[in-house]
Design a protein around this motif. Structure first.
Motif, PDB file in Angstrom:
ATOM      1  N   GLY A 142     -37.459 -48.499  -1.542  1.00 32.43           N
ATOM      2  CA  GLY A 142     -37.908 -48.552  -2.937  1.00 32.43           C
ATOM      3  C   GLY A 142     -36.850 -48.068  -3.912  1.00 32.43           C
ATOM      4  N   VAL A 143     -37.292 -47.732  -5.111  1.00 34.58           N
ATOM      5  CA  VAL A 143     -36.376 -47.321  -6.177  1.00 34.58           C
ATOM      6  C   VAL A 143     -35.833 -45.917  -5.964  1.00 34.58           C
ATOM      7  N   GLY A 144     -36.440 -45.139  -5.104  1.00 36.97           N
ATOM      8  CA  GLY A 144     -35.972 -43.794  -4.825  1.00 36.97           C
ATOM      9  C   GLY A 144     -36.525 -42.782  -5.811  1.00 36.97           C
ATOM     10  N   ILE A 145     -36.279 -41.536  -5.523  1.00 36.27           N
ATOM     11  CA  ILE A 145     -36.704 -40.446  -6.390  1.00 36.27           C
ATOM     12  C   ILE A 145     -35.649 -40.283  -7.481  1.00 36.27           C
ATOM     13  N   PRO A 146     -36.065 -40.253  -8.734  1.00 38.97           N
ATOM     14  CA  PRO A 146     -35.090 -40.106  -9.821  1.00 38.97           C
ATOM     15  C   PRO A 146     -34.306 -38.802  -9.685  1.00 38.97           C
ATOM     16  N   PRO A 147     -33.032 -38.807 -10.074  1.00 42.14           N
ATOM     17  CA  PRO A 147     -32.206 -37.595  -9.969  1.00 42.14           C
ATOM     18  C   PRO A 147     -32.769 -36.414 -10.756  1.00 42.14           C
ATOM     19  N   SER A 148     -33.579 -36.687 -11.768  1.00 42.97           N
ATOM     20  CA  SER A 148     -34.144 -35.607 -12.583  1.00 42.97           C
ATOM     21  C   SER A 148     -35.307 -34.892 -11.892  1.00 42.97           C
ATOM     22  N   VAL A 149     -35.786 -35.425 -10.765  1.00 40.24           N
ATOM     23  CA  VAL A 149     -36.925 -34.838 -10.061  1.00 40.24           C
ATOM     24  C   VAL A 149     -36.418 -33.983  -8.904  1.00 40.24           C
ATOM     25  N   ASP A 150     -36.826 -32.718  -8.889  1.00 36.65           N
ATOM     26  CA  ASP A 150     -36.516 -31.820  -7.773  1.00 36.65           C
ATOM     27  C   ASP A 150     -37.628 -31.987  -6.746  1.00 36.65           C
ATOM     28  N   LYS A 176     -39.811 -57.273  -1.426  1.00 35.61           N
ATOM     29  CA  LYS A 176     -40.947 -56.661  -0.753  1.00 35.61           C
ATOM     30  C   LYS A 176     -40.528 -55.291  -0.231  1.00 35.61           C
ATOM     31  N   GLY A 177     -41.439 -54.342  -0.365  1.00 36.51           N
ATOM     32  CA  GLY A 177     -41.160 -52.988   0.090  1.00 36.51           C
ATOM     33  C   GLY A 177     -41.299 -52.855   1.594  1.00 36.51           C
ATOM     34  N   GLU A 178     -40.468 -51.997   2.148  1.00 38.73           N
ATOM     35  CA  GLU A 178     -40.512 -51.717   3.582  1.00 38.73           C
ATOM     36  C   GLU A 178     -40.540 -50.216   3.801  1.00 38.73           C
ATOM     37  N   VAL A 179     -41.290 -49.787   4.814  1.00 41.62           N
ATOM     38  CA  VAL A 179     -41.322 -48.395   5.234  1.00 41.62           C
ATOM     39  C   VAL A 179     -40.920 -48.372   6.700  1.00 41.62           C
ATOM     40  N   HIS A 180     -40.030 -47.449   7.030  1.00 42.75           N
ATOM     41  CA  HIS A 180     -39.572 -47.309   8.414  1.00 42.75           C
ATOM     42  C   HIS A 180     -39.880 -45.892   8.893  1.00 42.75           C
ATOM     43  N   ILE A 181     -40.401 -45.793  10.100  1.00 39.36           N
ATOM     44  CA  ILE A 181     -40.699 -44.501  10.705  1.00 39.36           C
ATOM     45  C   ILE A 181     -40.052 -44.483  12.076  1.00 39.36           C
ATOM     46  N   THR A 182     -39.218 -43.480  12.317  1.00 42.42           N
ATOM     47  CA  THR A 182     -38.603 -43.324  13.631  1.00 42.42           C
ATOM     48  C   THR A 182     -38.733 -41.877  14.069  1.00 42.42           C
ATOM     49  N   MET A 183     -38.783 -41.687  15.367  1.00 37.87           N
ATOM     50  CA  MET A 183     -38.851 -40.347  15.932  1.00 37.87           C
ATOM     51  C   MET A 183     -38.004 -40.344  17.189  1.00 37.87           C
ATOM     52  N   ASN A 184     -37.059 -39.417  17.234  1.00 41.57           N
ATOM     53  CA  ASN A 184     -36.154 -39.313  18.379  1.00 41.57           C
ATOM     54  C   ASN A 184     -36.108 -37.879  18.850  1.00 41.57           C
ATOM     55  N   SER A 185     -35.894 -37.697  20.143  1.00 43.00           N
ATOM     56  CA  SER A 185     -35.718 -36.340  20.652  1.00 43.00           C
ATOM     57  C   SER A 185     -34.507 -36.304  21.571  1.00 43.00           C
ATOM     58  N   ALA A 186     -33.841 -35.178  21.526  1.00 40.92           N
ATOM     59  CA  ALA A 186     -32.693 -34.923  22.396  1.00 40.92           C
ATOM     60  C   ALA A 186     -32.791 -33.473  22.827  1.00 40.92           C
ATOM     61  N   GLY A 187     -33.085 -33.266  24.091  1.00 37.09           N
ATOM     62  CA  GLY A 187     -33.288 -31.906  24.560  1.00 37.09           C
ATOM     63  C   GLY A 187     -34.547 -31.330  23.959  1.00 37.09           C
ATOM     64  N   SER A 188     -34.426 -30.186  23.315  1.00 34.88           N
ATOM     65  CA  SER A 188     -35.601 -29.550  22.717  1.00 34.88           C
ATOM     66  C   SER A 188     -35.738 -29.849  21.230  1.00 34.88           C
ATOM     67  N   SER A 189     -34.840 -30.660  20.667  1.00 33.28           N
ATOM     68  CA  SER A 189     -34.867 -30.976  19.242  1.00 33.28           C
ATOM     69  C   SER A 189     -35.461 -32.363  19.008  1.00 33.28           C
ATOM     70  N   THR A 190     -36.311 -32.456  18.007  1.00 32.86           N
ATOM     71  CA  THR A 190     -36.944 -33.722  17.643  1.00 32.86           C
ATOM     72  C   THR A 190     -36.711 -33.991  16.166  1.00 32.86           C
ATOM     73  N   VAL A 191     -36.457 -35.259  15.837  1.00 33.96           N
ATOM     74  CA  VAL A 191     -36.225 -35.659  14.452  1.00 33.96           C
ATOM     75  C   VAL A 191     -37.194 -36.784  14.102  1.00 33.96           C
ATOM     76  N   LEU A 192     -37.948 -36.579  13.025  1.00 34.85           N
ATOM     77  CA  LEU A 192     -38.847 -37.590  12.481  1.00 34.85           C
ATOM     78  C   LEU A 192     -38.240 -38.064  11.168  1.00 34.85           C
ATOM     79  N   ILE A 193     -38.024 -39.376  11.040  1.00 35.59           N
ATOM     80  CA  ILE A 193     -37.442 -39.939   9.819  1.00 35.59           C
ATOM     81  C   ILE A 193     -38.417 -40.955   9.244  1.00 35.59           C
TER      82      ILE A 193
END
Length: 71
Positions: free
Chosen positions: A23-31, A1-18
């Protein structure tokens, strides 16, 4: 079964959304930075709107990381 994870963290003035999946991922041939799919256009558009940087990691799925600074 497929899973999607969403996280958001902040430290000081910087924020990271992941957003990742196990899944199978993006093929290496795709930019992902030049791909014209709707999903990848949305990722790039969001990063532009928040004046952030986006990185992609493909390992046991795909992970997009958008890092931005709050102003």
């Amino acid at each position: 079964k497929g899973e999607v994870h969403i996280t958001m963290n902040s430290a000081g003035s910087s924020t990271v959304l992941i957003v990742s999946d196990n899944g199978v991922g993006i093929p290496p041939s795709v930019d992902w930075e030049k791909a014209a799919t709707l999903g990848l256009q949305l990722v790039k558009s969001l990063a532009t709107q928040v004046r952030g940087t986006v990185t992609c990691r493909v390992e046991n799925g795909t992970e997009f990381r958008i890092e931005f600074t709050e102003k």
